[in-house]
Design an enzyme around this catalytic site. Structure first.
Site, PDB file in Angstrom:
ATOM      1  CE  LYS A 106      -3.805   2.045   0.101  1.00  0.00           C
ATOM      2  NZ  LYS A 106      -3.457   2.871  -1.067  1.00  0.00           N
ATOM      3  CE  LYS A 130       3.917   7.517   5.426  1.00  0.00           C
ATOM      4  NZ  LYS A 130       3.613   8.517   4.284  1.00  0.00           N
ATOM      5  CE  LYS A 142       4.579   7.362  -2.119  1.00  0.00           C
ATOM      6  NZ  LYS A 142       3.954   7.735  -0.878  1.00  0.00           N
ATOM      7  CG  ASP A 182       3.330  10.689  -3.054  1.00  0.00           C
ATOM      8  OD1 ASP A 182       3.120  10.501  -1.716  1.00  0.00           O
ATOM      9  OD2 ASP A 182       4.321  11.577  -3.422  1.00  0.00           O
ATOM     10  CG  ASN A 257      -4.594  16.337  -0.510  1.00  0.00           C
ATOM     11  OD1 ASN A 257      -3.831  15.704   0.264  1.00  0.00           O
ATOM     12  ND2 ASN A 257      -5.660  16.476  -0.658  1.00  0.00           N
TER      13      ASN A 257
HETATM   14  N1  GLU Z   1       1.108   8.954  -0.643  1.00  0.00           N
HETATM   15  C1  GLU Z   1       0.384   8.975   0.672  1.00  0.00           C
HETATM   16  C2  GLU Z   1       1.741   8.509   1.754  1.00  0.00           C
HETATM   17  O1  GLU Z   1       2.633   8.969   1.547  1.00  0.00           O
HETATM   18  C3  GLU Z   1      -0.841   8.111   0.743  1.00  0.00           C
HETATM   19  C4  GLU Z   1      -0.571   6.567   0.353  1.00  0.00           C
HETATM   20  C5  GLU Z   1      -1.993   5.938   0.427  1.00  0.00           C
HETATM   21  O2  GLU Z   1      -2.928   6.313   0.657  1.00  0.00           O
HETATM   22  O3  GLU Z   1      -1.647   4.795   0.042  1.00  0.00           O
HETATM   23  O4  GLU Z   1       1.394   8.175   2.640  1.00  0.00           O
END
Ligand code: GLU
Length: 462
Positions: A106, A130, A142, A182, A257
């Site tokens: 994710k 995270k 990612k 992102d 955002n």
């Molecule tokens: N890009 C966001 C982050 O850095 C969200 C990632 C997501 O919701 O999967 O955590």
């Protein structure tokens, strides 16, 4: 490498450091040459793991850290597309599937010309810890592309997204890998990506992407969640120090955002956000940022913060070319991009009396700047804790998709608040437990690592 721990654990921790961590970091450098952001992210985590490795030799025996530094799978692919004039372009697409110990991979997709494998790997590595901290069942990954969306028409964005998904779809699935947005990927792009996935697979698989539109499987409060969560975390850090956000002056960098919704939540909690920025410079508005105007410019017109100063009139000035860190504030929220706040910026903030700093972006604070804050006793929250509200709400979106349900904004925001409080408390107590009270970097890294390491031990050598 330097490890700062309490005296009881420090002797064992430094043995673990020299025996395990130093050779491992040398191997990461050797094996991933030129990937400077990835090196930085790995180093920042490894520097703090000494005490937990000393306390849990089974993690060392199972080579957990070494296994975690190597992604489970790395995909690099060609993304060809044609612009509105019929000219053909070729970009490079990436998806790094880092860890599936806690759930499907994710993490977001970033479309920006700076994107390369090292950047995607740094982001994916951070995402593992995270996502663990959120307490939700999600692994870490990612992706993205070195595509520059700036100045591209809607039709060009759509064709790019379709080409990108035409390759990526075979690697995704609600139980396999679930991307989101992102930098450069928001609701519009998620829509085009979802449409192409649905068309190719002939499945309305809502849970394969998060950040979807509200009418077709998206979750209330997902758009707001990263910025809101960052301010909620800041408010918790101040609370344990007997303080609050009310009446505080705040600097936010960025105007995307994360920044917009950090400003919104900070204002709701009675603070005044006096500055925000983009790559062209920053705007200072002593009356407080007019959020309605900022949203109109950024979200509707896809404009610049220099337009904000022009349209706002008297109270706002635009300062070209620099970040907002020389503006005197009580709280700083870097919400733009990696390494945007350096040692000199940190010294300026400390001189002006900053009390708390929380990362809305991923790794926006350079290692030298983090040191400056910690030495000055500033409460500092790393991104993997402070900006986890976005991905946590993505997991809530997946939960709603799986149960074909949709929750109210108030309910979802209350869940987000509960999650941010949980992340804060687990970082806080873990830092204390491992001899570094008040150090949220140590707390976040060890708390996230322990959850992933336990799952890896339980699941065997895979
Ligand atoms: N890009 C966001 C982050 O850095 C969200 C990632 C997501 O919701 O999967 O955590």
């Amino acid at each position: 490498m330097s490890v700062s721990t309490g005296s009881a654990a420090s002797a064992n921790a430094s043995t673990a450091e020299s025996r395990v961590i130093e050779p491992l970091y040398a191997e990461v450098l050797r094996r991933n040459q030129g990937e400077t952001e990835f090196h930085q992210a790995v180093r920042e985590v490894l520097e703090t793991l000494g005490p937990v490795l000393a306390a849990r030799p089974e993690f060392v025996d199972a080579r957990i850290v070494e296994r975690l530094c190597e992604p489970e799978r790395q995909l690099i692919f060609r993304v060809p597309w044609s612009d509105d004039n019929g000219d053909i372009h070729v970009n490079r697409g990436f998806r790094v599937e880092f860890s599936s110990s806690l759930g499907p991979y994710k993490g977001g997709l970033r479309f920006h010309p700076s994107v390369n494998l090292g950047i995607v790997k740094f982001l994916g590595f951070e995402q593992i810890f995270k996502n663990a901290l959120t307490g939700m069942p999600i692994g870490g990954g990612k992706g993205g592309a070195d595509f520059d969306p700036k100045g591209r028409s809607d039709a060009e964005i759509m064709r790019f997204c379709q080409s990108f998904m035409t390759e990526l779809h075979r690697h995704l699935g609600e139980y396999t890998d679930v991307p989101a947005g992102d930098i450069g990927v928001g609701g519009r792009e998620i829509g085009y990506l979802f449409g192409q996935y649905k068309r190719i697979t002939n499945r309305y698989e809502s849970g394969v992407l998060t950040g979807k539109g509200l009418g077709w499987g998206g979750a209330q409060a997902r758009t707001e969640a990263t910025g809101y969560g960052c301010v909620m975390f800041t408010s918790e850090m101040l609370r344990v120090r007997g303080e609050s956000l009310e009446g505080r002056r705040i600097a936010v960098s960025g105007s995307g955002n994360v920044a917009v919704y950090a400003i919104e939540k900070a204002q709701q909690l009675g603070a005044t956000v006096v500055t925000c920025s983009d790559s062209g410079g920053h705007v200072v508005d002593e009356k407080g940022i007019d959020l309605g105007l900022l949203k109109e410019i950024k979200e509707r017109d896809r404009g610049r913060v220099s337009d904000y100063a022009e349209r706002r009139g008297g109270s706002a000035t635009f300062v070209p070319g620099k970040g907002p860190w020389t503006v005197p504030v009580d709280v700083a929220l870097p919400c733009a991009t990696q390494n945007e706040l350096d040692e000199e910026d940190a010294l300026a903030l400390v001189r002006n009396g900053v009390k708390a700093v929380a990362e809305g972006a991923n790794m926006p604070t350079s290692p030298g700047a983090v040191r400056v804050f910690q030495e000055a006793g500033v409460a500092f929250a790393p991104g993997k804790a402070a900006n986890a509200g976005g991905v946590a709400t993505s997991a809530l979106e997946m939960q709603q998709n799986a149960s074909r349900d949709s929750w109210s904004f108030a309910h979802t925001e209350a869940r987000l608040e509960e999650i941010m409080r949980h992340i804060h408390d687990s970082c806080h107590t873990t830092a204390e437990r491992y001899g570094s009270p008040g150090n949220y970097v140590v707390g976040a890294n060890i708390a996230g690592f322990e959850l992933v390491a336990e799952a890896m031990l339980a699941q065997g050598l895979i």
